[in-house]
Design a protein around this motif. Structure first.
Motif, mmCIF file in Angstrom:
data_model
loop_
_atom_site.group_PDB
_atom_site.id
_atom_site.type_symbol
_atom_site.label_atom_id
_atom_site.label_comp_id
_atom_site.label_asym_id
_atom_site.label_seq_id
_atom_site.Cartn_x
_atom_site.Cartn_y
_atom_site.Cartn_z
ATOM 1 N N THR A 157 0.814 -1.228 0.000
ATOM 2 C CA THR A 157 0.000 0.000 0.000
ATOM 3 C C THR A 157 0.843 1.272 0.000
ATOM 4 O O THR A 157 0.626 2.180 0.803
ATOM 5 C CB THR A 157 -0.990 0.029 1.185
ATOM 6 N N LEU A 158 1.800 1.357 -0.907
ATOM 7 C CA LEU A 158 2.684 2.511 -0.936
ATOM 8 C C LEU A 158 2.420 3.469 -2.099
ATOM 9 O O LEU A 158 3.145 4.446 -2.246
ATOM 10 C CB LEU A 158 4.150 2.053 -0.981
ATOM 11 N N THR A 159 1.412 3.210 -2.919
ATOM 12 C CA THR A 159 1.092 4.177 -3.966
ATOM 13 C C THR A 159 0.377 5.366 -3.334
ATOM 14 O O THR A 159 -0.162 5.266 -2.227
ATOM 15 C CB THR A 159 0.191 3.544 -5.046
ATOM 16 N N ASN A 160 0.370 6.483 -4.025
ATOM 17 C CA ASN A 160 -0.253 7.694 -3.467
ATOM 18 C C ASN A 160 -1.720 7.462 -3.142
ATOM 19 O O ASN A 160 -2.199 7.880 -2.081
ATOM 20 C CB ASN A 160 -0.109 8.860 -4.442
ATOM 21 N N LYS A 161 -2.431 6.815 -4.049
ATOM 22 C CA LYS A 161 -3.854 6.579 -3.828
ATOM 23 C C LYS A 161 -4.073 5.679 -2.609
ATOM 24 O O LYS A 161 -4.947 5.944 -1.773
ATOM 25 C CB LYS A 161 -4.462 5.939 -5.072
ATOM 26 N N GLN A 162 -3.280 4.624 -2.479
ATOM 27 C CA GLN A 162 -3.428 3.705 -1.347
ATOM 28 C C GLN A 162 -3.043 4.367 -0.032
ATOM 29 O O GLN A 162 -3.659 4.103 1.005
ATOM 30 C CB GLN A 162 -2.578 2.455 -1.580
ATOM 31 N N VAL A 163 -2.023 5.219 -0.058
ATOM 32 C CA VAL A 163 -1.610 5.916 1.164
ATOM 33 C C VAL A 163 -2.729 6.838 1.648
ATOM 34 O O VAL A 163 -3.030 6.905 2.844
ATOM 35 C CB VAL A 163 -0.301 6.700 0.917
ATOM 36 N N ILE A 164 -3.375 7.538 0.720
ATOM 37 C CA ILE A 164 -4.487 8.416 1.093
ATOM 38 C C ILE A 164 -5.667 7.595 1.616
ATOM 39 O O ILE A 164 -6.281 7.938 2.631
ATOM 40 C CB ILE A 164 -4.888 9.294 -0.108
ATOM 41 N N GLN A 165 -5.964 6.486 0.928
ATOM 42 C CA GLN A 165 -7.081 5.643 1.374
ATOM 43 C C GLN A 165 -6.829 5.052 2.753
ATOM 44 O O GLN A 165 -7.718 5.060 3.610
ATOM 45 C CB GLN A 165 -7.314 4.518 0.359
ATOM 46 N N THR A 166 -5.631 4.541 2.984
ATOM 47 C CA THR A 166 -5.347 3.958 4.297
ATOM 48 C C THR A 166 -5.304 5.032 5.383
ATOM 49 O O THR A 166 -5.644 4.761 6.534
ATOM 50 C CB THR A 166 -4.031 3.166 4.289
ATOM 51 N N GLY A 167 -4.895 6.255 5.019
ATOM 52 C CA GLY A 167 -4.912 7.348 5.997
ATOM 53 C C GLY A 167 -6.313 7.659 6.468
ATOM 54 O O GLY A 167 -6.569 7.792 7.672
ATOM 55 N N TRP A 168 -7.246 7.756 5.524
ATOM 56 C CA TRP A 168 -8.632 8.017 5.906
ATOM 57 C C TRP A 168 -9.261 6.811 6.589
ATOM 58 O O TRP A 168 -10.117 6.965 7.465
ATOM 59 C CB TRP A 168 -9.456 8.451 4.704
ATOM 60 N N ALA A 169 -8.831 5.604 6.206
ATOM 61 C CA ALA A 169 -9.334 4.400 6.881
ATOM 62 C C ALA A 169 -8.897 4.381 8.345
ATOM 63 O O ALA A 169 -9.670 3.999 9.231
ATOM 64 C CB ALA A 169 -8.847 3.148 6.162
ATOM 65 N N VAL A 170 -7.674 4.806 8.603
ATOM 66 C CA VAL A 170 -7.187 4.877 9.988
ATOM 67 C C VAL A 170 -7.993 5.898 10.778
ATOM 68 O O VAL A 170 -8.372 5.654 11.926
ATOM 69 C CB VAL A 170 -5.671 5.201 10.012
#
Length: 184
Positions: A157-170
């Motif tokens: 999960t190191l792509t920009n889109k995945q990082v943003i998604q996991t940030g909001w998921a957290v």
């Protein structure tokens, strides 16, 4: 060919010089052989009586780095800052409580489990909820974001889109789990 280059170099060096007096001139041979050194003043300011004032004035004339002012805030910035802040708050709270617990017998405080439970039980429901939510929020955020960092350490999960998604998921998981823990 070599004499032509030497002559060109000496003419170029003479053209660059700004002679103010006859003492500043050098012979073309000295310039061509590199035995003449052009001298320039070391400072553009003639009054060097107080170097600290000059340095302070130079600092005032320097441009300010744009730093955070020109960039659009991102979830990763806030996530990183909150991870550090929550870690500091949690560890600081633990150290303060542990120190108070160890010093309690010397100071006559009652920090035993029974007295803490009785004091917490005497609080109004709203105060209990706010206290539990205030403790649960940094704990759950730091835990969930720590798991996110461990997943990153695995290279996932190191792509920009995945990082943003996991940030909001957290953030979502933090708020939800903090509310659940505060309502228990």
């Amino acid at each position: 060919m070599l004499p032509q280059r030497v002559a060109q170099q000496s003419l170029r060096r003479l053209a660059v010089q700004q002679p103010l007096s006859l003492a500043k001139f050098a012979s073309p041979a000295a310039v061509a052989t590199g035995q003449y050194m052009q001298m320039r003043p070391t400072s553009s300011i003639t009054n060097t009586s107080d170097p600290t004032k000059i340095l302070a004035q130079q600092r005032l004339n320097r441009p300010v780095s744009p730093h955070l002012a020109i960039y659009r805030p991102q979830i990763t910035w806030y996530g990183s800052a909150l991870h550090r802040i929550t870690g500091s708050v949690l560890s600081g709270g633990l150290y303060v409580f542990a120190t108070a617990y160890l010093a309690a017998p010397l100071l006559g405080w009652h920090l035993e489990s029974a007295s803490i439970a009785a004091a917490f039980g005497a609080l109004p429901v709203a105060a209990k909820f706010l206290f539990k939510f205030g403790v649960a929020l940094p704990f759950t955020y730091h835990s969930f974001n720590g798991v996110r960092h461990l997943v990153w350490d695995l290279g996932k999960t190191l792509t920009n889109k995945q990082v943003i998604q996991t940030g909001w998921a957290v953030v979502g998981a933090t708020v939800l789990s903090s509310l659940v823990l505060a309502l228990l």
